[in-house]
Scaffold this motif. Structure first.
Motif, mmCIF file in Angstrom:
data_model
loop_
_atom_site.group_PDB
_atom_site.id
_atom_site.type_symbol
_atom_site.label_atom_id
_atom_site.label_comp_id
_atom_site.label_asym_id
_atom_site.label_seq_id
_atom_site.Cartn_x
_atom_site.Cartn_y
_atom_site.Cartn_z
ATOM 1 N N LEU A 275 -129.048 -27.884 -0.379
ATOM 2 C CA LEU A 275 -130.305 -27.397 -0.929
ATOM 3 C C LEU A 275 -131.256 -28.518 -1.345
ATOM 4 O O LEU A 275 -132.458 -28.273 -1.532
ATOM 5 N N LEU A 276 -130.729 -29.731 -1.522
ATOM 6 C CA LEU A 276 -131.539 -30.835 -2.040
ATOM 7 C C LEU A 276 -132.443 -31.378 -0.942
ATOM 8 O O LEU A 276 -131.990 -31.679 0.160
ATOM 9 N N ARG A 277 -133.715 -31.516 -1.281
ATOM 10 C CA ARG A 277 -134.675 -32.089 -0.338
ATOM 11 C C ARG A 277 -135.101 -33.477 -0.792
ATOM 12 O O ARG A 277 -135.136 -33.773 -1.979
ATOM 13 N N MET A 316 -142.947 -35.573 -6.416
ATOM 14 C CA MET A 316 -142.129 -34.568 -5.746
ATOM 15 C C MET A 316 -142.921 -33.861 -4.657
ATOM 16 O O MET A 316 -142.446 -33.687 -3.525
ATOM 17 N N ARG A 317 -144.121 -33.451 -4.982
ATOM 18 C CA ARG A 317 -144.950 -32.732 -4.006
ATOM 19 C C ARG A 317 -145.371 -33.639 -2.853
ATOM 20 O O ARG A 317 -145.371 -33.216 -1.692
ATOM 21 N N GLY A 318 -145.720 -34.872 -3.191
ATOM 22 C CA GLY A 318 -146.210 -35.782 -2.166
ATOM 23 C C GLY A 318 -145.138 -36.284 -1.218
ATOM 24 O O GLY A 318 -145.415 -36.578 -0.045
ATOM 25 N N GLU A 319 -143.883 -36.378 -1.714
ATOM 26 C CA GLU A 319 -142.830 -36.989 -0.906
ATOM 27 C C GLU A 319 -141.695 -36.020 -0.553
ATOM 28 O O GLU A 319 -140.683 -36.438 0.010
ATOM 29 N N GLY A 320 -141.867 -34.742 -0.884
ATOM 30 C CA GLY A 320 -140.936 -33.734 -0.402
ATOM 31 C C GLY A 320 -139.639 -33.593 -1.168
ATOM 32 O O GLY A 320 -138.621 -33.185 -0.589
ATOM 33 N N TYR A 321 -139.633 -33.877 -2.471
ATOM 34 C CA TYR A 321 -138.438 -33.684 -3.308
ATOM 35 C C TYR A 321 -138.507 -32.321 -4.013
ATOM 36 O O TYR A 321 -139.609 -31.816 -4.271
ATOM 37 N N ASN A 322 -137.358 -31.767 -4.332
ATOM 38 C CA ASN A 322 -137.366 -30.487 -5.054
ATOM 39 C C ASN A 322 -136.602 -30.514 -6.375
ATOM 40 O O ASN A 322 -136.474 -29.478 -7.034
ATOM 41 N N VAL A 323 -136.093 -31.682 -6.778
ATOM 42 C CA VAL A 323 -135.469 -31.840 -8.097
ATOM 43 C C VAL A 323 -136.033 -33.097 -8.746
ATOM 44 O O VAL A 323 -136.050 -34.175 -8.136
ATOM 45 N N GLY A 324 -136.485 -32.961 -9.965
ATOM 46 C CA GLY A 324 -137.011 -34.127 -10.682
ATOM 47 C C GLY A 324 -137.120 -33.823 -12.161
ATOM 48 O O GLY A 324 -136.892 -32.694 -12.605
ATOM 49 N N GLN A 327 -135.723 -37.866 -18.758
ATOM 50 C CA GLN A 327 -134.557 -37.979 -19.622
ATOM 51 C C GLN A 327 -134.694 -37.086 -20.851
ATOM 52 O O GLN A 327 -133.720 -36.554 -21.377
ATOM 53 N N SER A 328 -135.922 -36.883 -21.309
ATOM 54 C CA SER A 328 -136.184 -36.069 -22.496
ATOM 55 C C SER A 328 -135.915 -34.591 -22.273
ATOM 56 O O SER A 328 -135.915 -33.805 -23.230
ATOM 57 N N GLY A 329 -135.692 -34.188 -21.029
ATOM 58 C CA GLY A 329 -135.324 -32.802 -20.768
ATOM 59 C C GLY A 329 -136.315 -31.978 -19.982
ATOM 60 O O GLY A 329 -136.069 -30.805 -19.724
ATOM 61 N N HIS A 330 -137.451 -32.564 -19.625
ATOM 62 C CA HIS A 330 -138.348 -31.863 -18.695
ATOM 63 C C HIS A 330 -137.697 -31.906 -17.314
ATOM 64 O O HIS A 330 -137.595 -32.976 -16.713
ATOM 65 N N ILE A 331 -137.263 -30.781 -16.819
ATOM 66 C CA ILE A 331 -136.625 -30.725 -15.511
ATOM 67 C C ILE A 331 -137.413 -29.774 -14.617
ATOM 68 O O ILE A 331 -137.657 -28.620 -14.980
ATOM 69 N N ILE A 332 -137.822 -30.297 -13.469
ATOM 70 C CA ILE A 332 -138.652 -29.532 -12.546
ATOM 71 C C ILE A 332 -137.833 -29.188 -11.312
ATOM 72 O O ILE A 332 -137.324 -30.079 -10.629
ATOM 73 N N LEU A 333 -137.712 -27.916 -11.053
ATOM 74 C CA LEU A 333 -137.030 -27.415 -9.865
ATOM 75 C C LEU A 333 -138.090 -26.690 -9.057
ATOM 76 O O LEU A 333 -138.371 -25.508 -9.273
ATOM 77 N N SER A 334 -138.696 -27.414 -8.121
ATOM 78 C CA SER A 334 -139.891 -26.900 -7.461
ATOM 79 C C SER A 334 -139.625 -25.741 -6.518
ATOM 80 O O SER A 334 -140.561 -25.093 -6.067
ATOM 81 N N ASP A 335 -138.359 -25.449 -6.208
ATOM 82 C CA ASP A 335 -138.063 -24.238 -5.447
ATOM 83 C C ASP A 335 -138.391 -22.995 -6.261
ATOM 84 O O ASP A 335 -138.607 -21.916 -5.698
ATOM 85 N N TYR A 336 -138.419 -23.157 -7.593
ATOM 86 C CA TYR A 336 -138.633 -22.018 -8.475
ATOM 87 C C TYR A 336 -139.925 -22.088 -9.279
ATOM 88 O O TYR A 336 -140.510 -21.051 -9.587
ATOM 89 N N ALA A 337 -140.332 -23.274 -9.693
ATOM 90 C CA ALA A 337 -141.425 -23.380 -10.656
ATOM 91 C C ALA A 337 -142.347 -24.545 -10.320
ATOM 92 O O ALA A 337 -141.964 -25.486 -9.625
ATOM 93 N N THR A 338 -143.552 -24.469 -10.861
ATOM 94 C CA THR A 338 -144.557 -25.497 -10.623
ATOM 95 C C THR A 338 -144.655 -26.493 -11.773
ATOM 96 O O THR A 338 -145.501 -27.384 -11.750
ATOM 97 N N THR A 339 -143.793 -26.337 -12.748
ATOM 98 C CA THR A 339 -143.782 -27.249 -13.894
ATOM 99 C C THR A 339 -142.382 -27.244 -14.497
ATOM 100 O O THR A 339 -141.509 -26.509 -14.047
ATOM 101 N N GLY A 340 -142.145 -28.081 -15.495
ATOM 102 C CA GLY A 340 -140.850 -28.085 -16.153
ATOM 103 C C GLY A 340 -140.571 -26.740 -16.808
ATOM 104 O O GLY A 340 -141.459 -26.136 -17.411
ATOM 105 N N ASP A 341 -139.342 -26.265 -16.679
ATOM 106 C CA ASP A 341 -138.983 -24.963 -17.235
ATOM 107 C C ASP A 341 -137.591 -25.072 -17.843
ATOM 108 O O ASP A 341 -136.591 -25.133 -17.130
#
Length: 445
Positions: A275-277, A316-324, A327-341
């Motif tokens: 699933l990782l891009r 992530m958007r520019g280079e095709g990643y879907n996990v980012g 360290q503070s806990g903002h985690i972006i899973l772009s398959d699901y959301a457009t911001t940290g959730d």
């Protein structure tokens, strides 16, 4: 016009002091409304907020600004930041606004803006809005003034969305979870979503009174959660911040797990499942060097950005990643959301916990972090980083850490702080260089 108002995460400051006054909020509404008034359709903005007392004032001011330039307003009440991003897209709105200062104390507040695609605005778009701010607003005729209405089911819509990201074949039955909502925006939605998925939920920080947001609770103050997890014999603890776009986890032993470990787990798990891009994940310059080495050992890469989840997402958007994330806990899973959730990220961690059958203390310790120390030094103005003593202290630290660690010195984008971070294989050396730089900054501040 430069970025006078916007920082790394929208506009933020102490309430009733510039730039966080009702007057400026009204002008921001007018300027942002004018920028996004394109085409001949009825224009719409979605406005959400967290639980700060000042949220009422800022909401009213923004509504005044948007409606005065002809934009309709939909109020969704206290909801997480990612809910505003999601609702902006689903309601085909032209703009989304979250009124929140995230993890800051109640006396601060902020304005985060989202475009019609649900993504935070680019630096260029924010600069254009600031340019409009310096001119008198173009008010519409009386018959064209916008309308404002409140929708009551926004929380339910977000809960449904969040649950849809959890694997359909799994449930949380038999899992005891302590969730700390920081007396913030997720105080209703997070416990409800977890309960509906079958968990035995113990709640903290779910009694907001306008003043207690992030006060000794939430992702930036996990001590209460740590103690409660152990006391309850819970399997895991989840801490969100005031606007619920940040997540910190506590294992069953009461140990805090930061965003680096969570990103490592999600990244490797997704890679194993195909699933990782992008061949890796995106994180900021603050993420631990241990994460980078761990990913390399798994054949995965780590791309670093400036601090701020918006910069992570841009990469992530520019280079095709879907996990980012951060360290503070903002985690972006772009398959699901457009911001940290924070809630969506937590559900991915919980899915891993259920599927593995392992205790959180084992599952979430993906790598051994290098000793890392971060200290903040408050300053009242000037450019302390430009002084000769500070430059000399930084140069000396870089030389001493060369080949064995890293040094990151930066100004906070949201507070008058200099952040000094070092990491390396020698914990004593890390502490020495951080303390010396902090002392130099204090002397120059």
């Amino acid at each position: 016009m430069g970025r006078k108002f916007f920082g790394t995460d929208g506009i933020r400051g102490r309430t009733n002091e510039a730039p966080m006054t009702a007057e400026i909020a009204q002008r921001v509404g007018q300027a942002a409304g004018a920028h996004f008034m394109r085409g001949d359709h009825r224009h719409r903005v979605v406005i959400g907020k967290d639980t700060r007392l000042s949220g009422y004032m800022m909401e009213s001011a923004l509504i005044s600004g948007f409606t005065s330039v002809g934009m309709d307003v939909v109020m969704v009440g206290p909801v997480p930041t990612p809910a505003v991003a999601m609702l902006t897209r689903s309601m085909r709105a032209d703009l989304g606004v979250m009124i929140s200062a995230s993890h800051n104390p109640f006396f601060d507040n902020g304005i985060k803006l989202f475009g019609p695609d649900g993504y935070k605005l680019s630096d260029e778009t924010e600069a254009r809005i600031e340019a409009i701010l310096k001119d008198d607003p173009k008010l519409v005729p009386p018959a064209e003034i916008g309308r404002a209405r409140k929708i009551e089911d926004a929380r339910g819509r977000y809960i449904h969305f969040a649950k849809s990201t959890f694997p359909e074949h799994l449930r949380l039955d038999g899992l005891k979870i302590v969730v700390d909502c920081a007396n913030g925006a997720a105080y209703q939605v997070a416990p409800s979503a977890l309960w509906e998925l079958g968990a035995d939920v113990v709640t903290l920080g779910v009694s907001p009174n306008g003043f207690n947001i992030n006060d000794g609770c939430g992702s930036t103050s996990p001590a209460m959660l740590q103690a409660r997890v152990v006391e309850e014999g819970a399997h895991i603890g989840i801490a969100l911040d005031g606007d619920a776009d940040r997540l910190i986890v506590v294992d069953e032993k009461g140990t805090v797990i930061d965003g680096d470990q969570l990103m490592a787990l999600i990244g490797v798990s997704w890679a194993e499942r195909g699933l990782l891009r992008g061949g890796g994940i995106v994180a900021t310059i603050m993420s631990n060097l241990g994460l980078e080495r761990f990913l390399e050992g798994k054949g995965l890469g780590l791309v670093r950005t400036k601090v701020g989840d918006r910069y992570v997402l841009e990469t992530m958007r520019g280079e095709g990643y879907n996990v980012g994330g951060e360290q503070s806990g903002h985690i972006i899973l772009s398959d699901y959301a457009t911001t940290g959730d924070g809630l969506v990220a937590a559900l991915q961690i919980l899915a891993g916990l259920v599927e593995s059958g392992r205790p959180a203390s084992e599952l979430l310790r993906q790598f051994e972090p290098l000793p890392q120390l971060l200290k903040n030094v408050r300053f009242d103005g000037g450019q302390p980083l430009e002084t000769s003593p500070v430059k000399a202290a930084i140069a000396d630290a870089e030389a001493r850490l060369s080949g064995t660690g890293r040094l990151v010195i930066r100004k906070s984008g949201t507070e008058p702080l200099i952040r000094v971070m070092a990491e390396g294989e020698d914990e004593t050396l890390v502490a020495e260089v951080v303390d010396r730089i902090c002392e130099a900054v204090k002397a120059a501040a």
